[in-house]
Design an enzyme around this catalytic site. Structure first.
Site, PDB file in Angstrom:
ATOM      1  CB  SER A 120      12.394  -6.664   4.950  1.00 19.13           C
ATOM      2  OG  SER A 120      11.380  -6.436   4.051  1.00 19.13           O
ATOM      3  CG  HIS A 141       7.937  -6.712   8.607  1.00 20.03           C
ATOM      4  ND1 HIS A 141       8.685  -7.831   8.876  1.00 20.03           N
ATOM      5  CD2 HIS A 141       8.017  -6.530   7.267  1.00 20.03           C
ATOM      6  CE1 HIS A 141       9.183  -8.299   7.743  1.00 20.03           C
ATOM      7  NE2 HIS A 141       8.789  -7.533   6.765  1.00 20.03           N
ATOM      8  CD  GLU A 153       8.608 -10.049  12.178  1.00 19.12           C
ATOM      9  OE1 GLU A 153       9.332 -10.805  12.829  1.00 19.12           O
ATOM     10  OE2 GLU A 153       8.981  -9.531  11.118  1.00 19.12           O
ATOM     11  CG  ASN A 191      12.824 -11.206   6.259  1.00 22.66           C
ATOM     12  OD1 ASN A 191      12.361 -12.077   5.544  1.00 22.66           O
ATOM     13  ND2 ASN A 191      12.407  -9.953   6.211  1.00 22.66           N
TER      14      ASN A 191
HETATM   15  N1  LIG Z   1       8.086  -7.106  -1.134  1.00 20.00           N
HETATM   16  C1  LIG Z   1       7.957  -7.776   0.009  1.00 20.00           C
HETATM   17  O1  LIG Z   1       7.653  -8.987   0.015  1.00 20.00           O
HETATM   18  C2  LIG Z   1       8.116  -7.086   1.323  1.00 20.00           C
HETATM   19  C3  LIG Z   1       7.592  -7.680   2.471  1.00 20.00           C
HETATM   20  C4  LIG Z   1       7.681  -7.001   3.704  1.00 20.00           C
HETATM   21  C5  LIG Z   1       8.314  -5.767   3.757  1.00 20.00           C
HETATM   22  N2  LIG Z   1       8.836  -5.209   2.624  1.00 20.00           N
HETATM   23  C6  LIG Z   1       9.450  -3.882   2.747  1.00 20.00           C
HETATM   24  O2  LIG Z   1       8.531  -2.919   2.257  1.00 20.00           O
HETATM   25  C7  LIG Z   1       9.239  -1.810   1.716  1.00 20.00           C
HETATM   26  C8  LIG Z   1       8.781  -1.588   0.286  1.00 20.00           C
HETATM   27  O3  LIG Z   1       9.056  -2.747  -0.451  1.00 20.00           O
HETATM   28  P1  LIG Z   1       8.288  -3.062  -1.814  1.00 20.00           P
HETATM   29  O4  LIG Z   1       8.487  -4.508  -2.069  1.00 20.00           O
HETATM   30  O5  LIG Z   1       6.909  -2.495  -1.777  1.00 20.00           O
HETATM   31  O6  LIG Z   1       9.188  -2.227  -2.844  1.00 20.00           O
HETATM   32  P2  LIG Z   1       8.770  -1.622  -4.252  1.00 20.00           P
HETATM   33  O7  LIG Z   1      10.034  -1.390  -4.982  1.00 20.00           O
HETATM   34  O8  LIG Z   1       7.687  -2.439  -4.884  1.00 20.00           O
HETATM   35  O9  LIG Z   1       8.116  -0.208  -3.874  1.00 20.00           O
HETATM   36  C9  LIG Z   1       8.835   0.831  -3.283  1.00 20.00           C
HETATM   37  C10 LIG Z   1       8.181   2.119  -3.762  1.00 20.00           C
HETATM   38  O10 LIG Z   1       8.719   3.204  -2.971  1.00 20.00           O
HETATM   39  C11 LIG Z   1       8.772   4.316  -3.817  1.00 20.00           C
HETATM   40  N3  LIG Z   1       9.663   5.312  -3.220  1.00 20.00           N
HETATM   41  C12 LIG Z   1      11.012   5.339  -3.205  1.00 20.00           C
HETATM   42  N4  LIG Z   1      11.453   6.441  -2.568  1.00 20.00           N
HETATM   43  C13 LIG Z   1      10.339   7.112  -2.171  1.00 20.00           C
HETATM   44  C14 LIG Z   1      10.134   8.328  -1.484  1.00 20.00           C
HETATM   45  N5  LIG Z   1      11.169   9.063  -1.101  1.00 20.00           N
HETATM   46  N6  LIG Z   1       8.875   8.737  -1.256  1.00 20.00           N
HETATM   47  C15 LIG Z   1       7.821   7.978  -1.674  1.00 20.00           C
HETATM   48  N7  LIG Z   1       7.957   6.812  -2.330  1.00 20.00           N
HETATM   49  C16 LIG Z   1       9.196   6.395  -2.580  1.00 20.00           C
HETATM   50  C17 LIG Z   1       9.253   3.768  -5.137  1.00 20.00           C
HETATM   51  O11 LIG Z   1       8.948   4.669  -6.198  1.00 20.00           O
HETATM   52  C18 LIG Z   1       8.480   2.455  -5.220  1.00 20.00           C
HETATM   53  O12 LIG Z   1       7.258   2.613  -5.910  1.00 20.00           O
HETATM   54  C19 LIG Z   1      10.713  -2.144   1.863  1.00 20.00           C
HETATM   55  O13 LIG Z   1      11.184  -1.556   3.047  1.00 20.00           O
HETATM   56  C20 LIG Z   1      10.707  -3.663   1.964  1.00 20.00           C
HETATM   57  O14 LIG Z   1      11.825  -4.151   2.692  1.00 20.00           O
HETATM   58  C21 LIG Z   1       8.735  -5.830   1.406  1.00 20.00           C
END
Ligand SMILES: NC(=O)c1ccc[n+]([C@@H]2O[C@H](COP(=O)([O-])OP(=O)(O)OC[C@H]3O[C@@H](n4cnc5c(N)ncnc54)[C@H](O)[C@@H]3O)[C@@H](O)[C@H]2O)c1
Length: 283
Positions: A120, A141, A153, A191
């Protein structure tokens, strides 16, 4: 660039399971990689439930659910992604975690494979610099919930090649998403514009200008937003909002991005929004 048939997804959390879902639904073979079995199981279960919901609503057939599920292979072994033609990382939003992943994916993936991040707010240029293929590193994204939201994005790092951009744009279209081109800058477009608005809404609550419910009503009724900024902040997660405000504040060095002190206090208290049961509202 050979045709992309097999896609690797790193992380099976909120975003990773949604990304695996949409690739599998669109006919791609998917390797979904996690660090622990329980996170993988939870991600796969979420995909099954969400696909079945789509079938109940008549968006896909029951056979489509089974086909999509059989196309997803869960793994704890990152080396299994050596077979992939494209890899998208959706792991925890921490630079140390993502930089380790990108260095390793650079080792695992064939030289022509494009490595994308769903970050993000972390710089795509910085992630690309962790690899020996910065021209094939890009931001892809997605938005939450991934199976529903149309936008992707597509973020060009400083070194991202046109061919990589064209490939990711075409991939997003195959997923029935609408790609929008953005250059690498803190918060990209989404964002950078959204978070200061949520942050400002928090200042109005902190200063006693209005209650959270009143602020949300203003945006729902006055601006036709489907949900108000404080409901949205609770949905995104207040810790995530704070992290992104800090990236904007550090990245631009401009005090207008100063995180709202009320936001900082709420995160310190463990009030993270919907996921913790308490944020601007109780859940
Ligand atoms: N939640 C949102 O609304 C949103 C929207 C757009 C982008 N994002 C981005 O997406 C990404 C993930 O966010 P999320 O909300 O899904 O987080 P989340 O915490 O729900 O999931 C992240 C997952 O990554 C896993 N993980 C951590 N290290 C790892 C590794 N080395 N190998 C494999 N898996 C690993 C964790 O165990 C966890 O299950 C982030 O970069 C976030 O900024 C989130």
């Amino acid at each position: 660039m050979s045709e992309i048939k097999t896609v690797g997804v790193i992380g099976a959390g909120t975003m990773g399971n949604g990304i695996a879902h949409v690739f599998a639904r669109s006919g791609f073979e998917v390797y979904l990689c996690e660090v622990e079995q329980r996170f993988l199981d939870r991600g796969l279960e979420t995909i099954r439930v969400n696909l079945e919901r789509e079938a109940t609503k008549g968006k896909i057939s029951p056979d489509d659910v089974d086909d999509a599920l059989t196309r997803i292979t869960g793994t704890l072994d990152r080396d299994a992604l050596a077979e992939c033609d494209f890899i998208v990382e959706a792991a925890t939003e921490r630079f140390e975690i993502k930089s380790e992943i990108f260095r390793d994916l650079d080792r695992i993936g064939r030289p022509e494979v494009i490595l994308a991040s769903n970050t993000s707010s972390i710089s795509i240029t910085k992630l690309a610099a962790q690899t020996g293929r910065p021209d094939r590193v890009i931001g892809m994204h997605f938005f939450n919930p991934v199976p529903v939201m149309k936008l992707v994005e597509v973020i060009r790092g400083l070194a991202t090649a046109q061919a990589a951009y064209d490939t990711v744009r075409a991939l997003a279209e195959k997923l029935d998403k609408t790609p929008v081109e953005v250059n690498d800058a803190p918060g990209f477009v989404s964002n950078r514009v959204l978070m200061p608005m949520l942050n400002e809404a928090m200042y109005t609550v902190m200063e006693g200008v209005a209650t959270p419910a009143a602020v949300d009503e203003v945006f729902k009724l006055g601006m036709a937003h489907p949900m108000g900024p404080l409901t949205l902040a609770d949905f995104i997660g207040l810790d995530v909002c704070l992290d992104i405000m800090r990236v904007l504040h550090d990245g631009f060095g401009d005090p207008k991005y100063r995180p709202c002190p009320l936001l900082i206090r709420m995160v310190d208290a463990g009030w993270l929004g919907r996921k913790s049961g308490r944020g601007f509202y109780h859940y």
